[in-house]
Design a protein around this motif. Sequence first.
Motif, PDB file in Angstrom:
ATOM      1  N   LYS A 140      31.802  40.770  45.320  1.00 20.55           N
ATOM      2  CA  LYS A 140      32.341  41.316  43.914  1.00 20.55           C
ATOM      3  C   LYS A 140      33.305  42.368  44.024  1.00 20.55           C
ATOM      4  O   LYS A 140      33.208  43.493  44.766  1.00 20.55           O
ATOM      5  CB  LYS A 140      31.013  41.548  43.245  1.00 20.55           C
ATOM      6  CG  LYS A 140      29.755  40.908  42.983  1.00 20.55           C
ATOM      7  CD  LYS A 140      30.166  39.925  42.216  1.00 20.55           C
ATOM      8  CE  LYS A 140      28.936  38.897  41.612  1.00 20.55           C
ATOM      9  NZ  LYS A 140      29.245  37.625  41.745  1.00 20.55           N
ATOM     10  N   PRO A 141      34.608  42.146  43.392  1.00 18.98           N
ATOM     11  CA  PRO A 141      35.624  42.828  43.689  1.00 18.98           C
ATOM     12  C   PRO A 141      35.399  44.203  42.933  1.00 18.98           C
ATOM     13  O   PRO A 141      34.949  44.304  41.929  1.00 18.98           O
ATOM     14  CB  PRO A 141      36.808  42.299  43.297  1.00 18.98           C
ATOM     15  CG  PRO A 141      36.209  41.321  42.318  1.00 18.98           C
ATOM     16  CD  PRO A 141      34.898  40.900  42.761  1.00 18.98           C
ATOM     17  N   GLY A 142      35.917  45.458  43.513  1.00 20.06           N
ATOM     18  CA  GLY A 142      35.863  46.831  42.909  1.00 20.06           C
ATOM     19  C   GLY A 142      36.894  46.701  41.784  1.00 20.06           C
ATOM     20  O   GLY A 142      38.035  45.696  41.720  1.00 20.06           O
ATOM     21  N   LYS A 143      36.948  47.724  40.973  1.00 15.47           N
ATOM     22  CA  LYS A 143      37.888  47.982  39.951  1.00 15.47           C
ATOM     23  C   LYS A 143      39.377  47.776  40.522  1.00 15.47           C
ATOM     24  O   LYS A 143      40.423  47.064  40.045  1.00 15.47           O
ATOM     25  CB  LYS A 143      37.807  48.906  39.004  1.00 15.47           C
ATOM     26  CG  LYS A 143      38.659  49.307  37.869  1.00 15.47           C
ATOM     27  CD  LYS A 143      38.613  50.557  37.060  1.00 15.47           C
ATOM     28  CE  LYS A 143      39.459  50.663  35.999  1.00 15.47           C
ATOM     29  NZ  LYS A 143      39.429  51.866  35.229  1.00 15.47           N
ATOM     30  N   GLU A 144      39.833  48.643  41.373  1.00 13.50           N
ATOM     31  CA  GLU A 144      41.095  48.687  41.927  1.00 13.50           C
ATOM     32  C   GLU A 144      41.510  47.383  42.508  1.00 13.50           C
ATOM     33  O   GLU A 144      42.548  46.769  42.383  1.00 13.50           O
ATOM     34  CB  GLU A 144      41.064  49.802  42.892  1.00 13.50           C
ATOM     35  CG  GLU A 144      41.402  51.343  42.280  1.00 13.50           C
ATOM     36  CD  GLU A 144      41.459  52.258  43.427  1.00 13.50           C
ATOM     37  OE1 GLU A 144      41.161  51.996  44.764  1.00 13.50           O
ATOM     38  OE2 GLU A 144      41.959  53.327  43.149  1.00 13.50           O
ATOM     39  N   GLN A 145      40.449  46.817  43.225  1.00 14.08           N
ATOM     40  CA  GLN A 145      40.811  45.325  43.891  1.00 14.08           C
ATOM     41  C   GLN A 145      41.129  44.632  42.986  1.00 14.08           C
ATOM     42  O   GLN A 145      42.114  43.557  42.796  1.00 14.08           O
ATOM     43  CB  GLN A 145      39.574  45.191  44.729  1.00 14.08           C
ATOM     44  CG  GLN A 145      40.205  43.778  45.463  1.00 14.08           C
ATOM     45  CD  GLN A 145      38.838  43.191  46.186  1.00 14.08           C
ATOM     46  OE1 GLN A 145      37.756  44.086  46.416  1.00 14.08           O
ATOM     47  NE2 GLN A 145      38.635  42.150  46.656  1.00 14.08           N
ATOM     48  N   ARG A 146      40.410  44.586  41.623  1.00 14.39           N
ATOM     49  CA  ARG A 146      40.574  43.377  40.874  1.00 14.39           C
ATOM     50  C   ARG A 146      41.742  43.645  40.167  1.00 14.39           C
ATOM     51  O   ARG A 146      42.654  42.575  39.756  1.00 14.39           O
ATOM     52  CB  ARG A 146      39.518  43.720  39.628  1.00 14.39           C
ATOM     53  CG  ARG A 146      39.611  42.853  38.364  1.00 14.39           C
ATOM     54  CD  ARG A 146      39.882  41.252  38.405  1.00 14.39           C
ATOM     55  NE  ARG A 146      38.762  40.571  39.032  1.00 14.39           N
ATOM     56  CZ  ARG A 146      39.050  39.330  39.656  1.00 14.39           C
ATOM     57  NH1 ARG A 146      40.076  38.763  39.681  1.00 14.39           N
ATOM     58  NH2 ARG A 146      37.917  38.761  40.302  1.00 14.39           N
ATOM     59  N   GLU A 147      42.264  44.839  39.910  1.00 15.76           N
ATOM     60  CA  GLU A 147      43.616  45.171  39.181  1.00 15.76           C
ATOM     61  C   GLU A 147      44.821  44.839  39.960  1.00 15.76           C
ATOM     62  O   GLU A 147      45.694  44.140  39.395  1.00 15.76           O
ATOM     63  CB  GLU A 147      43.585  46.753  38.810  1.00 15.76           C
ATOM     64  CG  GLU A 147      42.600  46.971  37.604  1.00 15.76           C
ATOM     65  CD  GLU A 147      42.727  48.519  37.115  1.00 15.76           C
ATOM     66  OE1 GLU A 147      43.554  49.184  37.918  1.00 15.76           O
ATOM     67  OE2 GLU A 147      42.179  48.820  36.471  1.00 15.76           O
ATOM     68  N   ALA A 148      44.619  45.193  41.396  1.00 18.48           N
ATOM     69  CA  ALA A 148      45.757  44.703  42.171  1.00 18.48           C
ATOM     70  C   ALA A 148      45.917  43.112  42.170  1.00 18.48           C
ATOM     71  O   ALA A 148      47.123  42.737  42.219  1.00 18.48           O
ATOM     72  CB  ALA A 148      45.370  45.349  43.577  1.00 18.48           C
ATOM     73  N   PHE A 149      44.969  42.526  42.304  1.00 17.06           N
ATOM     74  CA  PHE A 149      44.804  41.194  42.134  1.00 17.06           C
ATOM     75  C   PHE A 149      45.481  40.474  41.017  1.00 17.06           C
ATOM     76  O   PHE A 149      46.326  39.572  41.169  1.00 17.06           O
ATOM     77  CB  PHE A 149      43.535  40.341  42.644  1.00 17.06           C
ATOM     78  CG  PHE A 149      43.440  39.041  42.778  1.00 17.06           C
ATOM     79  CD1 PHE A 149      43.711  38.494  44.157  1.00 17.06           C
ATOM     80  CD2 PHE A 149      43.290  38.041  41.918  1.00 17.06           C
ATOM     81  CE1 PHE A 149      43.724  37.000  44.588  1.00 17.06           C
ATOM     82  CE2 PHE A 149      43.420  36.704  41.968  1.00 17.06           C
ATOM     83  CZ  PHE A 149      43.439  36.113  43.490  1.00 17.06           C
ATOM     84  N   ASP A 150      44.808  40.851  40.016  1.00 17.90           N
ATOM     85  CA  ASP A 150      45.208  40.374  38.615  1.00 17.90           C
ATOM     86  C   ASP A 150      46.979  40.785  38.411  1.00 17.90           C
ATOM     87  O   ASP A 150      47.615  39.826  37.824  1.00 17.90           O
ATOM     88  CB  ASP A 150      44.440  41.239  37.663  1.00 17.90           C
ATOM     89  CG  ASP A 150      43.232  40.518  37.472  1.00 17.90           C
ATOM     90  OD1 ASP A 150      42.878  39.345  38.305  1.00 17.90           O
ATOM     91  OD2 ASP A 150      42.167  40.948  36.969  1.00 17.90           O
ATOM     92  N   ASN A 151      47.502  41.936  38.630  1.00 19.23           N
ATOM     93  CA  ASN A 151      48.786  42.394  38.624  1.00 19.23           C
ATOM     94  C   ASN A 151      49.615  41.338  39.219  1.00 19.23           C
ATOM     95  O   ASN A 151      50.789  41.171  38.826  1.00 19.23           O
ATOM     96  CB  ASN A 151      48.981  43.707  39.042  1.00 19.23           C
ATOM     97  CG  ASN A 151      48.494  44.665  38.134  1.00 19.23           C
ATOM     98  OD1 ASN A 151      48.164  44.434  37.007  1.00 19.23           O
ATOM     99  ND2 ASN A 151      48.162  45.924  38.570  1.00 19.23           N
TER     100      ASN A 151
END
Length: 157
Positions: A140-151
């Motif tokens: 389950k990704p953390g917020k920063e990891q999710r944002e980096a991937f989504d960007n």
Amino acid sequence: MGVSSGGYRIRQYKSWAALRLSTGFRSQFEADVHAGFPEGCARYEAGALPYKVEVRRRYTPDWLLPEQAIVIEAKGRFTKADRDKMLLIKAQYPCLDIRMVFMSLSARVTKALTVGDWCRQYGFPCCKGPSIPTTWLTHKPGKEQREAFDNLFSSLS
């Protein structure tokens, strides 16, 4: 290119090599320029200047796990160029979760480091393939990891 031009090239390279050995210069022109300086006032190739070269490249990961926001890279051989590239990517995208799968974790990448040691030293989660750890697939990704991937991969999320 015909046979005769290949023979000419070999003769030319031998000629240049002989000149370099006999005079220390890379070409007859450099030898002639050097001869024009007063004795002892110029030093040939006496120092070197470091310079930076910025080259833009594109990295295409082997696999993306959109739900887990993980990038997977698989390597059989892990060359110096591969290691340098991965370090540059990690430096430029520090929040991106990049994980590596290797044929062998005990293969040497330097005299002192194995593939596994290198990954631990530089913060890349890794495993011996071909199978992927279940924990990676249920991550389950953390917020920063999710944002980096989504960007970076917005069309996949």
